[in-house]
Design an enzyme around this catalytic site. Structure first.
Site, PDB file in Angstrom:
ATOM      1  N   TRP A 251      11.403  -7.295   0.367  1.00 35.30           N
ATOM      2  CA  TRP A 251      12.857  -7.398   0.218  1.00 35.30           C
ATOM      3  C   TRP A 251      13.538  -8.075   1.388  1.00 35.30           C
ATOM      4  CZ3 TRP A 251      14.286  -4.852   4.535  1.00 35.30           C
ATOM      5  CH2 TRP A 251      13.477  -3.800   4.975  1.00 35.30           C
ATOM      6  N   ASN A 252      12.816  -8.316   2.486  1.00 39.55           N
ATOM      7  CA  ASN A 252      13.569  -8.714   3.690  1.00 39.55           C
ATOM      8  C   ASN A 252      14.032 -10.168   3.651  1.00 39.55           C
ATOM      9  OD1 ASN A 252      10.834  -9.383   4.030  1.00 39.55           O
ATOM     10  ND2 ASN A 252      11.029  -9.399   6.242  1.00 39.55           N
TER      11      ASN A 252
ATOM     12  N   LYS B  92       6.610 -11.185  -8.856  1.00 36.68           N
ATOM     13  CA  LYS B  92       7.168  -9.828  -8.966  1.00 36.68           C
ATOM     14  C   LYS B  92       7.886  -9.565  -7.638  1.00 36.68           C
ATOM     15  CE  LYS B  92       6.816  -5.905  -8.044  1.00 36.68           C
ATOM     16  NZ  LYS B  92       7.855  -5.191  -7.232  1.00 36.68           N
TER      17      LYS B  92
ATOM     18  N   GLY C 130       3.921  -8.041   2.229  1.00 41.13           N
ATOM     19  CA  GLY C 130       4.504  -6.700   2.233  1.00 41.13           C
ATOM     20  C   GLY C 130       3.842  -5.843   3.289  1.00 41.13           C
ATOM     21  N   GLY C 131       3.894  -4.546   3.092  1.00 38.28           N
ATOM     22  CA  GLY C 131       3.392  -3.617   4.104  1.00 38.28           C
ATOM     23  C   GLY C 131       1.883  -3.429   4.039  1.00 38.28           C
TER      24      GLY C 131
ATOM     25  N   GLU D 246      -0.170 -11.062   3.588  1.00 39.11           N
ATOM     26  CA  GLU D 246       0.712 -11.238   4.762  1.00 39.11           C
ATOM     27  C   GLU D 246       1.366  -9.897   5.007  1.00 39.11           C
ATOM     28  OE1 GLU D 246       1.422 -13.785   6.725  1.00 39.11           O
ATOM     29  OE2 GLU D 246       1.082 -15.661   5.645  1.00 39.11           O
ATOM     30  N   LEU D 247       0.905  -9.188   6.020  1.00 37.14           N
ATOM     31  CA  LEU D 247       1.334  -7.797   6.177  1.00 37.14           C
ATOM     32  C   LEU D 247       2.230  -7.615   7.406  1.00 37.14           C
ATOM     33  CD1 LEU D 247      -2.113  -6.252   5.211  1.00 37.14           C
ATOM     34  CD2 LEU D 247      -0.237  -6.924   3.712  1.00 37.14           C
TER      35      LEU D 247
ATOM     36  N   CYS E 287       8.792  -9.328   9.774  1.00 43.00           N
ATOM     37  CA  CYS E 287       7.401  -8.983  10.052  1.00 43.00           C
ATOM     38  C   CYS E 287       7.018  -9.376  11.474  1.00 43.00           C
ATOM     39  CB  CYS E 287       6.489  -9.670   9.045  1.00 43.00           C
ATOM     40  SG  CYS E 287       6.814 -11.424   8.895  1.00 43.00           S
TER      41      CYS E 287
ATOM     42  N   GLU F 268       4.617   0.141  12.844  1.00 42.20           N
ATOM     43  CA  GLU F 268       5.714  -0.766  12.514  1.00 42.20           C
ATOM     44  C   GLU F 268       6.921   0.053  12.043  1.00 42.20           C
ATOM     45  OE1 GLU F 268       5.458  -3.189   8.920  1.00 42.20           O
ATOM     46  OE2 GLU F 268       6.134  -4.912  10.088  1.00 42.20           O
TER      47      GLU F 268
HETATM   48  P1  NAD Z   1       5.979  -3.003   0.405  1.00 42.86           P
HETATM   49  O1  NAD Z   1       4.532  -3.149   0.684  1.00 42.86           O
HETATM   50  O2  NAD Z   1       6.523  -1.645   0.198  1.00 42.86           O
HETATM   51  O3  NAD Z   1       6.379  -3.816  -0.903  1.00 42.86           O
HETATM   52  C1  NAD Z   1       6.120  -5.198  -1.007  1.00 42.86           C
HETATM   53  C2  NAD Z   1       5.983  -5.566  -2.468  1.00 42.86           C
HETATM   54  O4  NAD Z   1       4.806  -4.944  -2.989  1.00 42.86           O
HETATM   55  C3  NAD Z   1       7.142  -5.105  -3.343  1.00 42.86           C
HETATM   56  O5  NAD Z   1       7.425  -6.121  -4.291  1.00 42.86           O
HETATM   57  C4  NAD Z   1       6.586  -3.876  -4.020  1.00 42.86           C
HETATM   58  O6  NAD Z   1       7.184  -3.588  -5.259  1.00 42.86           O
HETATM   59  C5  NAD Z   1       5.125  -4.298  -4.204  1.00 42.86           C
HETATM   60  N1  NAD Z   1       4.175  -3.181  -4.403  1.00 42.86           N
HETATM   61  C6  NAD Z   1       4.243  -1.923  -3.877  1.00 42.86           C
HETATM   62  N2  NAD Z   1       3.177  -1.199  -4.303  1.00 42.86           N
HETATM   63  C7  NAD Z   1       2.441  -2.003  -5.099  1.00 42.86           C
HETATM   64  C8  NAD Z   1       1.231  -1.820  -5.849  1.00 42.86           C
HETATM   65  N3  NAD Z   1       0.555  -0.664  -5.864  1.00 42.86           N
HETATM   66  N4  NAD Z   1       0.760  -2.877  -6.540  1.00 42.86           N
HETATM   67  C9  NAD Z   1       1.407  -4.060  -6.535  1.00 42.86           C
HETATM   68  N5  NAD Z   1       2.560  -4.285  -5.872  1.00 42.86           N
HETATM   69  C10 NAD Z   1       3.067  -3.268  -5.153  1.00 42.86           C
HETATM   70  O7  NAD Z   1       6.748  -3.756   1.575  1.00 42.86           O
HETATM   71  P2  NAD Z   1       8.317  -3.886   1.790  1.00 42.86           P
HETATM   72  O8  NAD Z   1       8.838  -2.574   2.280  1.00 42.86           O
HETATM   73  O9  NAD Z   1       8.937  -4.507   0.597  1.00 42.86           O
HETATM   74  O10 NAD Z   1       8.365  -4.965   2.967  1.00 42.86           O
HETATM   75  C11 NAD Z   1       8.236  -4.641   4.301  1.00 42.86           C
HETATM   76  C12 NAD Z   1       6.840  -4.970   4.781  1.00 42.86           C
HETATM   77  O11 NAD Z   1       6.549  -6.339   4.509  1.00 42.86           O
HETATM   78  C13 NAD Z   1       6.713  -4.826   6.287  1.00 42.86           C
HETATM   79  O12 NAD Z   1       5.487  -4.211   6.598  1.00 42.86           O
HETATM   80  C14 NAD Z   1       6.728  -6.264   6.778  1.00 42.86           C
HETATM   81  O13 NAD Z   1       6.118  -6.469   8.026  1.00 42.86           O
HETATM   82  C15 NAD Z   1       6.017  -6.954   5.667  1.00 42.86           C
HETATM   83  N6  NAD Z   1       6.306  -8.397   5.685  1.00 42.86           N
HETATM   84  C16 NAD Z   1       5.325  -9.237   6.092  1.00 42.86           C
HETATM   85  C17 NAD Z   1       5.575 -10.601   6.182  1.00 42.86           C
HETATM   86  C18 NAD Z   1       4.523 -11.569   6.682  1.00 42.86           C
HETATM   87  O14 NAD Z   1       4.712 -12.771   6.528  1.00 42.86           O
HETATM   88  N7  NAD Z   1       3.441 -11.110   7.271  1.00 42.86           N
HETATM   89  C19 NAD Z   1       6.829 -11.082   5.811  1.00 42.86           C
HETATM   90  C20 NAD Z   1       7.802 -10.185   5.382  1.00 42.86           C
HETATM   91  C21 NAD Z   1       7.522  -8.833   5.320  1.00 42.86           C
END
Ligand code: NAD
Length: 502
Positions: free
Chosen positions: A160-161, A184, A237-238, A259-260, A293, A392
């Site tokens: 979402w960021n 998604k 994501g995370g 990309e976490l 991130c 984090e």
């Molecule tokens: P999140 O992992 O909670 O969610 C990310 C996405 O994954 C969302 O679309 C969510 O709906 C989906 N998701 C969640 N569970 C899932 C599952 N079981 N199967 C499939 N999809 C699933 O992360 P967030 O809170 O949205 O974002 C913050 C995180 O993203 C932080 O850790 C941040 O560092 C990371 N991030 C990394 C980068 C990078 O380039 N490395 C960039 C931006 C954000």
């Protein structure tokens, strides 16, 4: 000209986009909140498995359809060039939609919206430069070469960021290589991706090349990543979700790039321009309210200048203007999620109880209504074993640590689960380059911070994930190599002996 605006989306349930057409979902509705008010501003649907299946099926059909399959590389590039013009003409509209969803500064979201056409054009230019190689295999009258081809349907999951920025850095190289995509977006910020689907159609992409399904990760996200029609998962994501994705990908042998998160070290050496360094550290953590991130959340200051640098950082943190992210003079907006406000509060308590000193902030500012604001927060006397230095937070919380010399710095900085970004402020080039070689991080910024480019690969190591976005490295992520061997000698082959290189 595209038309979807915040006003169109306000108080409605957003559609999904499958096969080039918007449609309503049959899934249950999810509320989407405006972080500046804490109120619901629109809704999305938690797509059903059947809808996710329909999206992957549409993307698979588009992959096989000669309209997309047989398009020339240059035509593919031209389509992407045409697409680039649409966000370029709609910067404010896109930025307003995204600010409504995630509360980041309008100025920041405008800058990210301006990066969308840049990214699309960069990869559009690559579409007709994706080549194989000819390999001299030590066999006379034998031609051996490779071709690079698309993978198939790419499942793109974004956070979402920085929703559209993260989405375009995935879909631009994917489309340039000739893949089709199903996106998604995060359940907390889907509006940008939904609006973008209209732009893809307007640009003239064939139906099914770009699809958007909405919903929670555990439902719609899970249906997407486990779908047998997906050729690759591109996840941002995370780390906890990354592990779920990797486990699923192992079961189906689906390639994935992850990309976490990060806990990036941001270093101030005693020979640095201390004011520039303090500015860099403050911007590195408080820009985007720490919700990036690459946030420089672990600041290492050399002990000889520790007090002076801390004083400058605290002074600059104190001067930060908090408020409505749409105002040009505001530097810190709300956090995107209420759960993030609670998480920050929990880390503040944990840091205090583990012995860190709260040098500034730590609470919620007065007089900003029900918005999800928190103060820029600075902790000193942090040691690398504290939770605030290891986990984090994804919020505006800076942990300041001390180091004595380069060995001490590298030992502490590399003692982390994460390895995404890093930064160092020094006027000694030898020192900077020694740090660059020894730091475990996918990115090293020297006398600057948060300076990405679509031309330059980005991606982490260790718990920060694997795979690269941006640069030519991204083309390698979204294409595969096929090897071709031609015998033009006309000679009979001994059918019982492998014609191996001798
Ligand atoms: P999140 O992992 O909670 O969610 C990310 C996405 O994954 C969302 O679309 C969510 O709906 C989906 N998701 C969640 N569970 C899932 C599952 N079981 N199967 C499939 N999809 C699933 O992360 P967030 O809170 O949205 O974002 C913050 C995180 O993203 C932080 O850790 C941040 O560092 C990371 N991030 C990394 C980068 C990078 O380039 N490395 C960039 C931006 C954000």
């Amino acid at each position: 000209m595209s038309a979807i605006t915040v006003a169109h989306m306000q108080d409605t349930c957003l559609p999904i986009s499958i096969g080039g057409a918007y449609r309503a979902s049959d899934g249950p509705e999810i509320d989407c909140y405006d972080p500046t008010t804490g109120q619901v501003w629109c809704r999305i649907s938690d797509c059903t498995d059947a809808e996710v299946d329909a999206a992957v099926t549409a993307a698979g059909a588009a992959m096989r359809d000669p309209v997309w399959r047989d398009i020339t590389q240059s035509q593919r590039g031209l389509l992407m060039q045409r697409l680039a013009e649409i966000p370029e003409q709609n910067i404010d509209r896109i930025a307003e939609i995204e600010v409504k969803d995630n509360g980041k500064l309008l100025r920041e979201m405008r800058a990210l919206a301006q990066a969308l056409p840049v990214g699309l054009r960069y990869f559009a230019g690559m579409a007709d430069k994706i080549e194989g190689t000819t390999i001299p295999v030590n066999k006379p009258d034998m031609l051996n070469f490779t071709v690079r081809e698309a993978l198939g349907v790419i499942g793109v999951i974004i956070p979402w960021n920085s929703p559209l920025y993260m989405m375009v850095r995935a879909i631009a190289p994917a489309l340039a290589c000739g893949n089709t995509v199903v996106v998604k977006p995060s359940e907390h910020a889907s509006a940008g991706a939904v609006a973008f689907a209209e732009m893809v159609t307007e640009a003239g992409f064939p139906d099914g090349v770009f699809n958007v399904v909405t919903g929670y990760g555990h439902s719609a996200g899970n249906a997407l990543i486990t779908h047998p029609g997906i050729a690759k998962i591109d996840f941002t994501g995370g780390p906890a979700t990354g592990r779920v994705i990797a486990r699923n990908a192992a079961d189906t042998l689906t390639p994935s790039s992850l990309e976490l998160g990060g806990k990036s070290p941001h270093v101030v050496c005693d020979d640095a321009d201390l004011d520039a360094a303090a500015n860099g550290v403050v911007a590195g953590i408080f820009a985007a309210a720490g919700q990036t991130c690459v946030a420089g959340s672990r600041c290492f200051v050399q002990e000889t200048v520790y007090e002076e640098v801390v004083a400058r950082i605290v002074e600059k943190a104190r001067a930060i203007k908090i408020g409505d992210p749409r105002r040009d003079d505001v530097q810190l907006g709300p956090l995107a999620l209420w759960s993030q406000v609670e998480k920050v509060a929990e880390f503040v308590e944990s840091a205090k109880s583990q012995g860190a000193t709260l040098a500034f902030g730590g609470g919620r500012p007065e007089g900003l209504g029900d918005g999800w604001y928190v103060e820029p927060t600075v902790f000193t006397d942090v040691t690398n074993d504290m939770r605030i230095a290891r986990e984090e937070i994804f919020g505006p919380v800076l942990a300041i640590l001390k180091f004595s010399d380069e060995d001490d710095l590298l030992q502490q900085a590399n003692d982390s689960d994460f390895a995404l970004a890093s930064g160092i402020w020094t006027q000694n080039i030898n020192r900077a380059l020694r740090f660059m070689r020894r730091i475990e991080a996918g990115m090293v910024w020297i006398n600057t911070y948060r300076s990405p480019s679509v031309m330059s690969p980005v991606g982490g190591f260790k718990a920060s994930g694997y795979g690269k976005h941006n640069g030519f490295a991204a083309i390698e992520e979204y294409s595969r190599i096929k090897t071709v061997v031609i015998d033009y000698s006309g000679a009979q082959q001994d059918a019982f002996v492998m014609r191996i290189n001798k």
